[in-house]
Design an enzyme around this catalytic site. Sequence first.
Site, PDB file in Angstrom:
ATOM      1  N   GLY A 507       0.745  -1.385   0.089  1.00  0.00           N
ATOM      2  CA  GLY A 507       0.042   0.004   0.071  1.00  0.00           C
ATOM      3  C   GLY A 507       0.996   1.088   0.010  1.00  0.00           C
ATOM      4  O   GLY A 507       1.884   1.179  -0.136  1.00  0.00           O
ATOM      5  N   GLY A 512       4.419   7.506   2.073  1.00  0.00           N
ATOM      6  CA  GLY A 512       5.037   6.720   1.136  1.00  0.00           C
ATOM      7  C   GLY A 512       4.537   5.386   0.759  1.00  0.00           C
ATOM      8  O   GLY A 512       3.667   5.188   0.831  1.00  0.00           O
ATOM      9  N   ASP A 624      -2.072  10.079  16.501  1.00  0.00           N
ATOM     10  CA  ASP A 624      -2.579  10.012  15.163  1.00  0.00           C
ATOM     11  C   ASP A 624      -3.371   8.846  15.095  1.00  0.00           C
ATOM     12  O   ASP A 624      -3.354   8.038  14.129  1.00  0.00           O
ATOM     13  CB  ASP A 624      -1.511  10.076  14.183  1.00  0.00           C
ATOM     14  CG  ASP A 624      -1.814  10.298  12.674  1.00  0.00           C
ATOM     15  OD1 ASP A 624      -3.210  10.855  12.348  1.00  0.00           O
ATOM     16  OD2 ASP A 624      -1.399   9.810  11.756  1.00  0.00           O
TER      17      ASP A 624
END
Length: 811
Positions: A507, A512, A624
């Site tokens: 993925g 990145g 996050d």
Amino acid sequence: MMVCAGQQNTSGYFLALLITPLLLINGEMTSDYPSSVEAPIFWINNNSDPKWDSEELTLQPIFVNEPFVCGFHCKVEENNTCLFAISIFISNGSYPYNPISRMIWSANRNNPVGRGAKLQLSQQGDLALRDVDSTLVWSPKTAGMSVLELMLNNSGNLMLFDRNKEMVWQSFDHPTDSLVPRQRLVSGQKLVANMSVTNWSEGLYSFSIDDNGSFVAYMESDATLLYYQSPGSNLRSATGQFYAEYHSCRFGTLSLPEVRIGSSSFSFIQLDHDGHLSKFWGTETGWEKAYDLFKKRLDSCSYPLVCGEYGICSPEGSCSCPEADQNRGTYTYFRQINSSQHNFACSPYNPISCKSPNQSLLEVKDVDFALPDFGRGNYHKADIESCKQGCLKNCSCKSQALSFKKVDASSNQSLFLKVQNSSAPQIPPPPVSPKKGGRQNMGVIIGSTVGAFFIVLLVICFLSFLESKKDAKDVEEDYLGHISGAPSRFSYEELKVATDNFSNKLGEGGFGCVFQGTLPGGAQIAVKCLDGFGPVRKSFIAEVETIGSTHHFNLVRLVGFCAEKSRMLLVYEYMCNGSLDQWIFYRDKALVLGWQCRRKIILDIAKGLAYLHEGCRQKIIHLDIKPQNILLDENFNAKVSDFGLSKLMGREQSQIVTTIRGTPGYMAPEWLNSIITEKVDIYSFGIVVLEILCGRKNVDRSLPEEDTHLISLFKRKVEDGQLLDLVDKCNEEMQSNAAEVVEMMKVAAWCLQGEYASRPSMSIVVKFLEGKMDDENEYDFSKPPAPAEVETLGYQTDTAAVIPSVLSGPR
């Protein structure tokens, strides 16, 4: 059962936060603009609506679908220079105000409109842009196609749909000078650069896919003047057309460096006005040119107009005009127009005139055309003298108005330029300087010596600076190897072998690409490749420091890392079922999770966060938490991953001050003042719980405007007593257990309270989910907590902010 005894009395406390204002980071500004509308409707280009301004550009939005905005783009100094266009924007730390945008598509680049222009989607389904005098400027010509809806999707594609929800037109089929992720360039389409930085009209360079499937770049005025051609072929579609799709790591046959990590790291590729095809990515300071896609085949002098018309490019990259031997007192025929590298140009003193046949050929030695060999299809070998005489006799014989480049003197290669002789200014031989007095000579010597001394000093300082940067980098890489409890350190070659030269991509995202691999012992791994400096390197170090020394079943294990110069790779245990988002947001029936599995995933996430907040030597705030950072193993055990934005917090600290970081939509309201606690993770956890239970994203712009934001919809359903409407409708098991699902929604509401002190700790959430809170004295859900009770849980609360809810249980 996960719901403990006493659950019938819990409703009043949990939903209190939903009465408070919603301060979602991504909601306030962008929610003012829709992502889609239905016909008939129109917009006027004026100054009455809110605008996003910069020094050069005024952007008046019509549609917003982060990170894209579609609307009128006008030059500040020119009221009659406005484009209907799409831009990609980043926040620059002041999200969402004053965004830094970059135009990636426009409808009318060659025919700008003025203030007062009108864009209209008519009842008949025709989309038309008309100038202030009602002149038709642009239209996709969809009249009669029963167009009902105009939409900007989250990929930056402007689309028109008919009444059957079939797409009848899209901007992706009509690119201008840019491509965004997931956009294809198909043979027959082309990118055309702008004329200049300030001139938006079509310029001199084009880029496309030829009949053999190769990339070609050429002068727009003459497609045979190729200056770039890729060696390989791109993919062919079922219709026989060649195409190349842009992803952050690849564009067709071309490999690209990964996008930087971080919430502002969007990317696009653009054919610039100077002929370079570049990848841009977002940084804290704006859009940065990250990579030149042509650089492996072209040097700086290989572009047709790198030094303007008639300019000569040297191997060092400097530009000059053709000239004769000045020492012989001969003529010069060209004068320099502009000294700037990108605006450099030479002009003949006297243009070629057929009425005045006094012409000659100027020999310029050791130069060649700026075009590579594959761009010279129109040229052929001939006898030099015959060629020269033939050109002098033919008035239409002129050189191409291109740049030239210096070549090795050993090549004995010459270029002849046709010039007009009349009135050419003569350059006299250099004069011989008379002898000066001794005192004056001494002043020159002293001045030269002092100047040389300072130059040497500057060079020494510069070299010392470079050496210190190198030493700092070496110290940093050496430091990584000595972190207490740090995981294994791999070489780049070891990981290259383990991943079969990074061939199996799992993925990609803002950070990145991730590749699957196998270690020599047979262990399966996932290798995350990071590329960049500054924030990327800090994120890399933070991840090694944080997760490298932690061990918990519900945290993804960091197997090792690689840090070699600019190469930064993180090696994780392989999680075969990927990230949570692809199981709760996609409508493939094979990927739908049942109620029991979702309930276990919620508990797993809570356990992982409880360990980070309370089970480590220092508190670790993840910062996050979102479905993309929750990975699932073969048994659907959930594990928290991606610690690149995490912060350490001493146990004696009650809060910390830090810069805004995280993903818009999952960020707690207290981020607005940058003073946070571990409760920001708990807020994000509440968002994720809602997404799991409802089977939809927190912000979904494909839904009607009033349902776009899940928390706003949640609040409304609570007030209307219709929470059952939110239970994921794509799964029968979720529907059959709807009553339990609604009870679990109370956990989300508990974690989403506007006042961070009113949110529970993750250890309390775990106890509740495990059904271990039978003692009502430990926590009474039926009323707001008393201060003494709250104190035993390790945090404080403002009981005045908690308002009883209208929710009394499932209906």
